[in-house]
Design a protein around this motif. Structure first.
Motif, PDB file in Angstrom:
ATOM      1  N   ILE A   8       0.818  -1.221   0.000  1.00  0.00           N
ATOM      2  CA  ILE A   8       0.000   0.000   0.000  1.00  0.00           C
ATOM      3  C   ILE A   8       0.849   1.267   0.000  1.00  0.00           C
ATOM      4  O   ILE A   8       0.323   2.373   0.093  1.00  0.00           O
ATOM      5  N   GLY A   9       2.162   1.097  -0.083  1.00  0.00           N
ATOM      6  CA  GLY A   9       3.046   2.249  -0.136  1.00  0.00           C
ATOM      7  C   GLY A   9       3.326   2.893   1.208  1.00  0.00           C
ATOM      8  O   GLY A   9       3.823   4.023   1.259  1.00  0.00           O
ATOM      9  N   ALA A  10       3.037   2.189   2.300  1.00  0.00           N
ATOM     10  CA  ALA A  10       3.272   2.743   3.640  1.00  0.00           C
ATOM     11  C   ALA A  10       4.700   2.440   4.084  1.00  0.00           C
ATOM     12  O   ALA A  10       4.939   1.795   5.114  1.00  0.00           O
ATOM     13  N   THR A  11       5.643   2.897   3.299  1.00  0.00           N
ATOM     14  CA  THR A  11       7.047   2.579   3.558  1.00  0.00           C
ATOM     15  C   THR A  11       7.608   3.349   4.753  1.00  0.00           C
ATOM     16  O   THR A  11       8.728   3.059   5.187  1.00  0.00           O
ATOM     17  N   GLN A  12       6.833   4.297   5.270  1.00  0.00           N
ATOM     18  CA  GLN A  12       7.295   5.016   6.464  1.00  0.00           C
ATOM     19  C   GLN A  12       7.121   4.175   7.724  1.00  0.00           C
ATOM     20  O   GLN A  12       7.651   4.516   8.775  1.00  0.00           O
ATOM     21  N   VAL A  13       6.373   3.059   7.612  1.00  0.00           N
ATOM     22  CA  VAL A  13       6.204   2.147   8.744  1.00  0.00           C
ATOM     23  C   VAL A  13       7.181   0.993   8.555  1.00  0.00           C
ATOM     24  O   VAL A  13       6.989   0.123   7.707  1.00  0.00           O
ATOM     25  N   HIS A  14       8.228   1.006   9.319  1.00  0.00           N
ATOM     26  CA  HIS A  14       9.237  -0.051   9.243  1.00  0.00           C
ATOM     27  C   HIS A  14       8.779  -1.243  10.086  1.00  0.00           C
ATOM     28  O   HIS A  14       8.094  -1.083  11.094  1.00  0.00           O
ATOM     29  N   VAL A  15       9.175  -2.427   9.672  1.00  0.00           N
ATOM     30  CA  VAL A  15       8.858  -3.651  10.411  1.00  0.00           C
ATOM     31  C   VAL A  15      10.150  -4.440  10.585  1.00  0.00           C
ATOM     32  O   VAL A  15      10.868  -4.686   9.611  1.00  0.00           O
ATOM     33  N   MET A  16      10.435  -4.829  11.828  1.00  0.00           N
ATOM     34  CA  MET A  16      11.657  -5.590  12.095  1.00  0.00           C
ATOM     35  C   MET A  16      11.336  -6.814  12.938  1.00  0.00           C
ATOM     36  O   MET A  16      10.588  -6.734  13.915  1.00  0.00           O
ATOM     37  N   GLU A  17      11.894  -7.939  12.540  1.00  0.00           N
ATOM     38  CA  GLU A  17      11.822  -9.152  13.349  1.00  0.00           C
ATOM     39  C   GLU A  17      13.132  -9.287  14.120  1.00  0.00           C
ATOM     40  O   GLU A  17      14.208  -9.347  13.519  1.00  0.00           O
ATOM     41  N   LEU A  18      13.042  -9.306  15.437  1.00  0.00           N
ATOM     42  CA  LEU A  18      14.203  -9.558  16.279  1.00  0.00           C
ATOM     43  C   LEU A  18      14.194 -11.034  16.651  1.00  0.00           C
ATOM     44  O   LEU A  18      13.197 -11.529  17.176  1.00  0.00           O
ATOM     45  N   VAL A  19      15.307 -11.720  16.369  1.00  0.00           N
ATOM     46  CA  VAL A  19      15.366 -13.182  16.503  1.00  0.00           C
ATOM     47  C   VAL A  19      16.411 -13.543  17.561  1.00  0.00           C
ATOM     48  O   VAL A  19      17.552 -13.872  17.227  1.00  0.00           O
ATOM     49  N   PRO A  20      16.056 -13.485  18.835  1.00  0.00           N
ATOM     50  CA  PRO A  20      17.061 -13.777  19.863  1.00  0.00           C
ATOM     51  C   PRO A  20      17.446 -15.247  19.894  1.00  0.00           C
ATOM     52  O   PRO A  20      16.604 -16.128  19.644  1.00  0.00           O
ATOM     53  N   PRO A  21      18.704 -15.530  20.217  1.00  0.00           N
ATOM     54  CA  PRO A  21      19.079 -16.894  20.587  1.00  0.00           C
ATOM     55  C   PRO A  21      18.686 -17.100  22.051  1.00  0.00           C
ATOM     56  O   PRO A  21      17.882 -16.327  22.595  1.00  0.00           O
ATOM     57  N   MET A  22      19.242 -18.095  22.713  1.00  0.00           N
ATOM     58  CA  MET A  22      18.989 -18.235  24.141  1.00  0.00           C
ATOM     59  C   MET A  22      19.595 -17.054  24.892  1.00  0.00           C
ATOM     60  O   MET A  22      20.763 -16.703  24.687  1.00  0.00           O
ATOM     61  N   VAL A  23      18.782 -16.417  25.730  1.00  0.00           N
ATOM     62  CA  VAL A  23      19.236 -15.323  26.582  1.00  0.00           C
ATOM     63  C   VAL A  23      18.777 -15.671  27.990  1.00  0.00           C
ATOM     64  O   VAL A  23      17.646 -15.363  28.389  1.00  0.00           O
ATOM     65  N   ALA A  24      19.634 -16.326  28.755  1.00  0.00           N
ATOM     66  CA  ALA A  24      19.224 -16.882  30.047  1.00  0.00           C
ATOM     67  C   ALA A  24      18.774 -15.808  31.020  1.00  0.00           C
ATOM     68  O   ALA A  24      17.942 -16.064  31.900  1.00  0.00           O
ATOM     69  N   GLU A  25      19.284 -14.581  30.871  1.00  0.00           N
ATOM     70  CA  GLU A  25      18.934 -13.504  31.799  1.00  0.00           C
ATOM     71  C   GLU A  25      17.465 -13.100  31.717  1.00  0.00           C
ATOM     72  O   GLU A  25      16.971 -12.402  32.608  1.00  0.00           O
ATOM     73  N   THR A  26      16.762 -13.517  30.675  1.00  0.00           N
ATOM     74  CA  THR A  26      15.344 -13.181  30.586  1.00  0.00           C
ATOM     75  C   THR A  26      14.517 -13.974  31.590  1.00  0.00           C
ATOM     76  O   THR A  26      13.355 -13.639  31.834  1.00  0.00           O
ATOM     77  N   ASN A  27      15.098 -15.052  32.145  1.00  0.00           N
ATOM     78  CA  ASN A  27      14.417 -15.875  33.153  1.00  0.00           C
ATOM     79  C   ASN A  27      13.115 -16.480  32.643  1.00  0.00           C
ATOM     80  O   ASN A  27      12.186 -16.723  33.420  1.00  0.00           O
ATOM     81  N   LEU A  28      13.028 -16.739  31.331  1.00  0.00           N
ATOM     82  CA  LEU A  28      11.858 -17.439  30.818  1.00  0.00           C
ATOM     83  C   LEU A  28      11.789 -18.848  31.386  1.00  0.00           C
ATOM     84  O   LEU A  28      10.707 -19.398  31.585  1.00  0.00           O
ATOM     85  N   GLU A  29      12.971 -19.413  31.660  1.00  0.00           N
ATOM     86  CA  GLU A  29      13.027 -20.778  32.184  1.00  0.00           C
ATOM     87  C   GLU A  29      14.119 -20.899  33.232  1.00  0.00           C
ATOM     88  O   GLU A  29      15.202 -20.334  33.080  1.00  0.00           O
ATOM     89  N   SER A  30      13.850 -21.657  34.285  1.00  0.00           N
ATOM     90  CA  SER A  30      14.856 -21.879  35.310  1.00  0.00           C
ATOM     91  C   SER A  30      15.951 -22.831  34.840  1.00  0.00           C
ATOM     92  O   SER A  30      17.044 -22.853  35.386  1.00  0.00           O
ATOM     93  N   VAL A  31      15.645 -23.622  33.804  1.00  0.00           N
ATOM     94  CA  VAL A  31      16.616 -24.592  33.294  1.00  0.00           C
ATOM     95  C   VAL A  31      17.782 -23.903  32.605  1.00  0.00           C
ATOM     96  O   VAL A  31      18.905 -24.395  32.602  1.00  0.00           O
ATOM     97  N   SER A  32      17.538 -22.738  32.006  1.00  0.00           N
ATOM     98  CA  SER A  32      18.569 -22.038  31.250  1.00  0.00           C
ATOM     99  C   SER A  32      19.646 -21.508  32.180  1.00  0.00           C
ATOM    100  O   SER A  32      19.373 -21.072  33.296  1.00  0.00           O
ATOM    101  N   SER A  33      20.875 -21.522  31.688  1.00  0.00           N
ATOM    102  CA  SER A  33      22.006 -21.055  32.482  1.00  0.00           C
ATOM    103  C   SER A  33      22.797 -20.020  31.692  1.00  0.00           C
ATOM    104  O   SER A  33      22.985 -20.157  30.484  1.00  0.00           O
TER     105      SER A  33
END
Length: 262
Positions: A173-198
């Motif tokens: 639609i020509g709305a090129t002023q709206v940028h879209v980005m996918e951020l693809v993290p690897p494992m980041v244990a500090e997020t504490n999503l899981e206690s198993v992660s170290s």
């Protein structure tokens, strides 16, 4: 995309990647709005960061987001950046009869349905801005499914596909002023999503390093940012996904289910 003097909504912003992004972006004179489902955590974040605005909603239940667009238009009409960081990650044995279907699909409700709902509700408001940005956070496991986390992997693959579709529709639609980005993290244990992660696990990425990579990608209008191990996972998902997923399964199933899946 300049990363100063913006109005930024961050879902899942009370912890992990969302909070880390909020704190870094706050340093650049941006108005930060944190959306979360837990009012106690929202209050705690606002006490530490009095300039932050907060909004209580649960992205896994889209009906709780119904009033969000009008609230933003009234209080923050210059909203021009949305970061979908709300996420959950659970390991499941599909053979465990104590695991309900609702529990099994909970990651999909938060990670995928929540992202779709927020983007859909706010896309037309973002289109009114001179420049805007949507950041959807997927995972390296969007490129390689892992047997221990069947719903999480499915949800993040869905985020990847949805983000591509959103980008292409905006281009169409020509709305090129709206940028879209996918951020693809690897494992980041500090997020504490899981206690198993170290934090000492091979392939773990430090949270500050991920935030630096994310902000660089946002500033440069990148379509996708694959920091750390995610770059290799994307490549493996293209050239040899089956053996790579099998290796992940044989490594992670004993780690998460030491007594077996059954």
């Amino acid at each position: 995309m300049k990363l100063t003097n913006n109005t930024i909504l961050i879902t899942g912003g009370t912890s992990g990647i969302g909070l880390a992004l909020a704190e870094r972006l706050d340093e650049a004179d941006n108005q930060i709005i944190i959306l979360g489902r837990n009012q106690t955590k929202l209050t705690q974040v606002q006490q530490r960061h009095p300039k932050f605005a907060t909004y209580q909603a649960d992205v896994s239940r889209p009906e709780t987001l119904a009033a969000l667009p009008s609230w933003l238009k009234t209080h923050y009409p210059k909203l021009n950046i949305v970061i979908n960081s709300a996420g959950t990650m659970r390991a499941f044995s599909l053979f465990d009869e104590s695991v309900s279907v609702n529990a099994l699909v909970s990651d999909i409700q938060t990670n995928l349905i929540g992202t779709i709902a927020v983007d859909k509700l706010l896309i037309n408001q973002l289109r009114t801005q001179p420049e805007a940005l949507i950041v959807n956070i997927s995972s390296g496991l969007a490129n390689l499914g892992v047997a221990t986390h069947p719903s999480y992997s499915a949800s993040k693959a869905g985020v990847h596909m949805f983000t591509d579709a959103l980008h292409e529709q905006l281009q169409s639609i020509g709305a090129t002023q709206v940028h879209v980005m996918e951020l693809v993290p690897p494992m980041v244990a500090e997020t504490n999503l899981e206690s198993v992660s170290s934090t000492t696990a091979p392939g773990n990425m430090k949270l500050p390093d991920l935030i630096t990579a994310a902000l660089k990608g946002m500033n440069q209008d990148k379509k996708r940012v694959n920091p750390g191990l995610s770059k290799g996972m994307r490549l493996a998902g293209k050239i040899a996904p089956d053996p790579a997923e099998h290796r992940l399964a044989t490594t992670m199933i004993p780690q998460y289910f030491p007594n077996g899946l059954i």
